[in-house]
Design an enzyme around this catalytic site. Structure first.
Site, PDB file in Angstrom:
ATOM      1  N   HIS A 119      46.153  11.653  -6.106  1.00  0.00           N
ATOM      2  CA  HIS A 119      47.048  10.737  -6.819  1.00  0.00           C
ATOM      3  C   HIS A 119      46.358  10.294  -8.110  1.00  0.00           C
ATOM      4  O   HIS A 119      45.186   9.924  -8.100  1.00  0.00           O
ATOM      5  CB  HIS A 119      47.358   9.517  -5.946  1.00  0.00           C
ATOM      6  CG  HIS A 119      48.148   8.447  -6.635  1.00  0.00           C
ATOM      7  ND1 HIS A 119      47.569   7.293  -7.123  1.00  0.00           N
ATOM      8  CD2 HIS A 119      49.461   8.363  -6.925  1.00  0.00           C
ATOM      9  CE1 HIS A 119      48.499   6.533  -7.673  1.00  0.00           C
ATOM     10  NE2 HIS A 119      49.654   7.162  -7.575  1.00  0.00           N
ATOM     11  N   HIS A 165      47.633   6.931 -17.795  1.00  0.00           N
ATOM     12  CA  HIS A 165      48.336   6.059 -16.853  1.00  0.00           C
ATOM     13  C   HIS A 165      49.127   5.058 -17.675  1.00  0.00           C
ATOM     14  O   HIS A 165      48.556   4.120 -18.240  1.00  0.00           O
ATOM     15  CB  HIS A 165      47.353   5.372 -15.916  1.00  0.00           C
ATOM     16  CG  HIS A 165      48.004   4.804 -14.699  1.00  0.00           C
ATOM     17  ND1 HIS A 165      47.453   3.816 -13.931  1.00  0.00           N
ATOM     18  CD2 HIS A 165      49.196   5.095 -14.115  1.00  0.00           C
ATOM     19  CE1 HIS A 165      48.255   3.523 -12.930  1.00  0.00           C
ATOM     20  NE2 HIS A 165      49.324   4.290 -13.031  1.00  0.00           N
TER      21      HIS A 165
END
Length: 794
Positions: A119, A165
């Site tokens: 992840h 991100h």
């Protein structure tokens, strides 16, 4: 024996004896049992030891000799003495896991496998402010991770693509750099396919640019389906050394919003520090509450189908695994389309909530489709969750923050030590059985008991500073041993602490009853007891139960971050015992059976339960089967369990798919006696009865079935002359059920007699079969004429 000195203050020193590593008493006793009068274990005796203690039934004398030859540096010319035998047991050639390469069937669709999944694979640390880099991607691939996740965004000039991100303070990395690193390292640890999941935040023109990057970087390595959507996923074997692109349908690019990182940064997972050090894995039904109401930083948008006006066609054509929730709620998300397969993503919280109401539906969905589970967005410290939440519901991609560490990640790493560490572990049969959908919350009987003995440990003296654990004395080590599995199996136990000893010998045994051993991971940790502060960490490992070797084994330990220590290891003994092979299991009716009804006794018998307790004052089909079973062995009330339930080498699984062992052929010729045992108007006030016969099997799920003859009208002596065949996979547990009923067009059919016969004692040939009443009383005259025969399967 040397001594070790600890400085307590300026003028005082403490000295401790530093013991040499030597075999503990149980090992000495075993050596004496398998050595000759001269204290030497010969090759022949070592072979007996391998068979008897190590449970290596297939080992030959030649194999024993080869093992001795491979340990030539510790091999006495005539055999093992105690010292060299002990060194062999503690050596690298005696591992706890099967030393095998890939051995699972790799030809099933990839939806049939658990897949090692990362992840936010590009992050070097926390989720809010760490750097984005290709380095953690490379590290993950080298550890065998097979699913890499990349969040792709436009750069500040909107003319190139970066990995970042979103809406955080993380620094970006170029997408092309990540692609090149994936290509260079994808198949170093495993040659099975790598899936790249893309979280797409791009405009159409940048999607086209990504498509060009992908095709130019990966070339022939790239797998692209011929059709838009796959009707079934291909197998890992067919996709060796291939790269697969998976993404959820991209939405039209939204202009950047103000960063929410500041507001989010104040929130923290309550137990993040404990998880980072190694907090306990939360139970499936535990809830970590937080006041954080902001949507997750990712995957929060409802997924839609690819639209031509929002997606570059060359980009869309690269997607092999389509992801999407579609419209509607959970029932719609979990619908199984017989014509195409897809990927569904749920956060850990979404899955936990969904499992409460839709557990079996989730399992059914994952039999054909892929379910990806990802950490909730408030795990800013890159901590993780209990992976069993996903695995026990069939989720293939349980996505983890590989840059974090802690007990959850240790369990993840333990799972993927299986199948040669290739990153693909075939899901157990219980999760693929379409007839009896597995329910992780169901109460199941114990299938097997794992016995674990912790003998001793060594190596800390060489791998740690002498004052690492305690500044004033040698360490006080203890071991924690337990199971990560379905809720009923999850438990941790611990040994006593051995004071002031670098080479602790515990010699303690633990037992772990397992209801679902196929999903169980053995957890092992060593800690150093500290009376005044938090106990120090001394090593850990997690081992898949499915590949655990019986016998005395050396178990190397790993650091908190998953790196193997050079010297630290434990000496342990493992054995499996089906609970009911040594113990007695009593099963009783649930409390709401107020009418004294009963249940299917096969539920108990096929799991080895000796005492299947029944309400004998009741009656019905369950009791008839019970009475049929105990017609065996002269009706003495004791029936010996079949060998399949007592085999300790191959534990019987009632849900497993087994080949047909024998076929029972039953012919129902005719019946008589009702005219004498019943009133002439008992069955029909206006005509003679219309009898038919039901014949079937009560047994393991694969064998259980009922069939019936036609009804013979207006006849007290019906002649059916019909034949039936019953293929049996476990005839040892099968009961033949026979019932006669009288057909009634307007009302419920009337009962005309029944009997149950144990297949194991059935006589071949033409036989008279007396029938019994509903309460089990034998009729005076009613009987059938039948023929029985068995045909052995080739």
């Amino acid at each position: 024996m040397s001594k070790q000195t600890y400085k307590v203050c300026f003028c005082f020193r403490r000295r401790f004896k530093l013991a040499a590593t030597e075999a503990p008493p149980p090992i000495k006793s075993l050596f004496e049992q398998y050595s000759d009068s001269n204290g030497i274990m010969t090759v022949e005796n070592f072979h007996r030891f391998l068979v008897d203690v190590q449970k290596q039934a297939g080992a030959s004398v030649e194999d024993a000799q080869a093992i001795m030859n491979s340990t030539a540096h510790i091999f006495h010319r005539k055999g093992f003495n105690l010292e060299t035998f002990f060194k062999y047991l503690f050596g690298d050639s005696n591992p706890a896991l099967e030393d095998r390469k890939v051995h699972h069937d790799m030809n099933a669709p990839i939806s049939h496998y658990f897949i090692f999944t990362g992840h936010n694979s590009y992050l070097t640390g926390n989720q809010l402010s760490s750097d984005c880099s290709d380095v953690p991607i490379v590290q993950a691939l080298e550890r065998g991770v097979r699913v890499i996740e990349l969040d792709i965004w436009p750069n500040s000039n909107k003319d190139d693509v970066i990995v970042l991100h979103g809406r955080t303070l993380t620094t970006p990395v170029e997408l092309i750099k990540c692609f090149r690193s994936i290509k260079a390292h994808a198949f170093n640890a495993s040659e099975y396919p790598v899936v790249i999941t893309l979280e797409d935040h791009l405009t159409t023109d940048l999607q086209a640019k990504v498509a060009k990057m992908v095709t130019e970087t990966f070339g022939e390595m790239l797998f692209t389906p011929d059709a838009g959507s796959l009707a079934e996923f291909p197998s890992p074997e067919s996709l060796k050394r291939r790269i697969i692109i998976s993404t959820k349908p991209p939405k039209e690019y939204l202009k950047s919003e103000e960063s929410k990182a500041g507001a989010m940064g104040s929130q923290r997972e309550k137990d993040s520090a404990a998880e980072a050090w190694g907090g306990e894995i939360p139970r499936f039904n535990s809830r970590i509450t937080a006041d954080f109401k902001q949507e997750d930083l990712e995957e929060e948008h409802e997924e839609e189908d690819l639209q031509d006006d929002h997606c570059a066609p060359e980009y869309r054509n690269l997607i092999a695994i389509h992801a999407g929730k579609g419209k509607g709620g959970l029932d719609d998300w979990l619908k199984v389309d017989p014509d195409k397969v897809r990927r569904l993503s749920l956060s850990e919280q979404e899955l936990e909530n969904a499992a409460k109401t839709h557990g079996p539906q989730i399992v059914r969905f994952t039999q054909r489709n892929i379910l990806r589970v990802y950490p909730k967005g408030i795990r800013f410290d890159s901590s993780n969750y209990n992976p069993l939440i996903g695995w026990m519901h069939g989720a293939q991609m349980v996505a983890f923050n590989m840059q974090g560490y802690g007990r959850s990640l240790w369990v993840m790493q333990g799972m993927f030590k299986a199948n040669g560490g290739c990153g693909y572990v075939k899901k157990p049969e219980i999760l693929m059985n379409n007839e009896a959908i597995f329910d992780p919350r169901a109460s199941l009987p114990v299938k097997i008991t794992l016995k674990v003995t912790v003998y001793m440990g060594e190596g800390w003296y060489y791998d740690f500073k002498h004052t690492h654990f305690d500044a004033y004395s040698p360490p006080d080590f203890y071991t924690r041993v337990g199971i990560a599995g379905v809720p009923a199996d999850t438990i941790m136990k611990r040994t006593k602490a051995i004071e002031d000893n670098w080479i602790p010998a515990w010699n303690e045994q633990f037992e772990f009853p397992l209801t679902v051993p196929e999903l169980a991971i053995l957890r092992i940790e060593v800690h150093e007891y500290d009376m005044s502060e938090k106990d120090d960490f001394g090593g850990q490992t997690c081992l898949p139960i499915s590949e655990l070797r019986k016998g005395i084994r050396a178990v190397p330990l790993y650091s908190q971050k998953g790196d193997k220590y050079k010297s630290v290891k434990l000496l342990m003994h493992f054995d499996f015992v089906q609970f009911t092979q040594r113990n007695i299991l009593r099963v009783y009716p649930k409390g709401i059976r107020f009418d004294s009804s009963n249940y299917n006794p096969l539920i108990g018998w096929m799991h080895g339960a000796q005492m299947v307790a029944f309400n004998m004052q009741g009656y019905g089909r369950s009791l008839w089967v019970m009475q049929g079973m105990f017609k065996a062995n002269g009706g003495c009330g004791y029936v010996k369990k079949p060998e399949i339930l007592m085999n300790n080498e191959a534990i019987f699984d009632p849900r497993a798919s087994l080949p047909v062992k024998i076929t029972l052929k039953v012919t129902v010729y005719m019946g008589e006696g009702w005219y004498y045992d019943f009133k002439h108007t008992h069955f029909d006030a206006y005509s003679p009865p219309d009898f038919y016969t039901r014949v079937g099997i009560a047994g393991v799920p694969a064998d259980t079935i009922m069939k019936r003859t036609k009804a013979i009208e207006d006849n007290w002596i019906p002649a059916w002359n019909e034949q039936f065949e019953f293929p049996l996979t476990v005839p040892e547990l099968a009961i033949l059920r026979i019932e006669v009923h009288e057909y009634d067009m307007s009302e419920k059919d009337d009962f005309g007699g029944q009997t149950c016969l144990p297949i194991s004692e059935l006589r071949k040939g033409i036989r008279a079969v007396p029938l019994y009443s509903q309460k089990g009383d034998k009729y005076k005259s009613v009987k059938l004429l039948m023929h029985f025969d068995f045909v052995q399967s080739v």
